[in-house]
Design a protein around this motif. Structure first.
Motif, PDB file in Angstrom:
ATOM      1  N   GLU A 218       0.814  -1.180  -0.057  1.00  0.00           N
ATOM      2  CA  GLU A 218      -0.104   0.091   0.157  1.00  0.00           C
ATOM      3  C   GLU A 218       0.846   1.231   0.000  1.00  0.00           C
ATOM      4  N   GLU A 222       1.009   4.340  -2.748  1.00  0.00           N
ATOM      5  CA  GLU A 222       0.894   5.636  -2.464  1.00  0.00           C
ATOM      6  C   GLU A 222       1.940   6.392  -2.897  1.00  0.00           C
ATOM      7  N   PRO A 230      -3.779   3.516  -2.809  1.00  0.00           N
ATOM      8  CA  PRO A 230      -4.562   2.752  -1.988  1.00  0.00           C
ATOM      9  C   PRO A 230      -6.150   2.379  -2.336  1.00  0.00           C
TER      10      PRO A 230
END
Length: 421
Positions: A218, A222, A230
């Motif tokens: 994740e 990002e 995400p």
């Protein structure tokens, strides 16, 4: 995955996405029975830089698809039947389809002339199985003489992807709890919002399928994609929480615009100004039909290099009259154009509908001339009268000289997201 509704009970949200099959072409084949079973292409002229709006499935066999240059489509399928877009007829059929869906659920979100999300969550508006409802919708649409494909799942992402799995006349059902397995083997490009650039970035990370995206790091996502990273991961895992919005809510309308591509580049200022006023007239009519007034005027130009630029300005008060905002759009021309620059597309838009009217600065007798207000009223009255004549007798019933000038100069391509008005 077609399945009988009595095998598995549906627990949880149920969102459907109806997609009309080769819609424009299907309507043309419905209205011209002799065209059925033959390749039909709806779009702009191959000789006028047109673009394919829709191709029948018989034409798609030859590689023709939406958004393809008409000249390319003609080379691929030289024996195709070409049809100019009939906007009024397509809106009429689209409205009939939307009425069918609304007979089943009040929660319908039309996203384009041929697509709509709808909520058929058991117990919310009906106790019937969502699958049974979708099958009934399909039968009723078929009764109109056209067909649709439907995808159904727990959210919009799953429904949208499912609707594209089996066409035409497909019904793809993704039951609650099976969405992760359904999505996992599909390429990342199958998910809306992931275009070529994002697909390339994900490939650099070793991510090619939605299953891989669902299990990606994740934080790395990002870093690469910002806050959307995400969110993509959640959608790929089938965990998106989405709500079907009411399409008719006025607050969802962000802007009203029109644009036209011309068969030959415009090079002179006089012709450019006439084109801007011509398109502003179309926007004004749509604004009045929707009951909207806006303060932000946008002018868009696309050059012969296919590069586009826009310029904006804000008015003192909200307007819906092209006699007011048209000259303002013309005034933006100097920001985007200089003599010698070739222009192939012109667009005009109005936005900022929800500004507080109390904050508007209304000018009384501008420049000391009370007659300005009278002229504005006369222009507004003229616009309403021409609207009424066109509504009753057709778009060609009343035209300004600038409209006649451009009647035969556009490519005739129909936009896929054709406005419903």
């Amino acid at each position: 995955m077609e399945t009988r509704s009595d095998i598995i009970a549906w627990n949880g949200p149920a969102v459907g996405l109806l997609d009309l099959d080769a819609f424009f072409a299907s309507v043309e084949q419905l209205d011209h029975p002799e065209w059925r079973g033959k390749p039909v292409i709806v779009g702009g002229s191959p000789e006028k830089r047109g673009v394919v709006s829709t191709a029948s499935y018989e034409a798609r066999v030859y590689g023709v698809h939406s958004a393809m240059a008409s000249a390319t489509a003609k080379r691929l399928c030289p024996d195709a039947i070409w049809a100019s877009p009939n906007f009024k007829r397509y809106r009429e059929m689209s409205d009939k389809v939307m009425s069918i869906i609304k007979d089943e659920t009040p929660r319908v979100e039309q996203v384009s002339i041929d697509e709509a999300f709808f909520d058929v969550t058991p117990g919310r508006f009906s106790r019937e199985s969502p699958v049974d409802i979708c099958q009934r919708i399909q039968r009723r649409v078929l009764g109109l003489g056209i067909s649709c494909s439907i995808g159904i799942g727990v959210n919009k992402t799953v429904a949208k992807i499912a609707s594209e799995r089996e066409k035409p006349r497909g019904l793809t059902v993704v039951f609650p709890g099976t969405e992760a397995g359904f999505l996992a083997p599909l390429p990342v490009s199958a998910m809306s919002g992931i275009g070529p650039a994002a697909t390339s970035k994900l490939a650099e990370m070793g991510i090619k399928t939605l299953g891989q995206l669902a299990h990606a790091d994740e934080k790395e996502l990002e870093v690469r994609f910002g806050v959307m990273g995400p969110r993509m991961r959640e959608r790929a895992a089938g965990r998106e929480k989405s709500v079907v919005q009411l399409s008719d809510a006025e607050e969802e309308v962000k802007s009203v615009s029109n644009e036209r591509t011309f068969e030959t580049d415009i090079t002179g200022r006089d012709e450019l100004e006439a084109a801007i006023l011509h398109i502003a007239g179309m926007v004004g009519r749509r604004l009045r039909k929707k009951g909207l007034k806006g303060r932000t005027v946008t002018l868009k130009l696309r050059y012969d290099t296919l590069r586009s630029r826009t310029a904006q300005t804000r008015l003192d008060s909200r307007v819906d009259d092209e006699h007011v905002f048209g000259p303002v759009a013309v005034g933006l021309l100097d920001e985007l154009w200089k003599p010698g620059i070739r222009v192939r597309l012109v667009g005009v838009g109005i936005s900022s509908f929800d500004d507080d009217p109390a904050g508007e600065q209304l000018r009384l007798f501008p420049d000391g001339q009370a007659s300005e207000n009278e002229r504005s009223r006369n222009h507004a009255n003229l616009s309403r009268v021409t609207d009424a004549l066109k509504e009753r007798f057709g778009d060609d019933a009343v035209e300004y000289g600038r409209d006649l000038r451009f009647r035969s100069k556009t490519t005739g391509t129909a936009p896929k997201d054709l406005p419903k008005d």
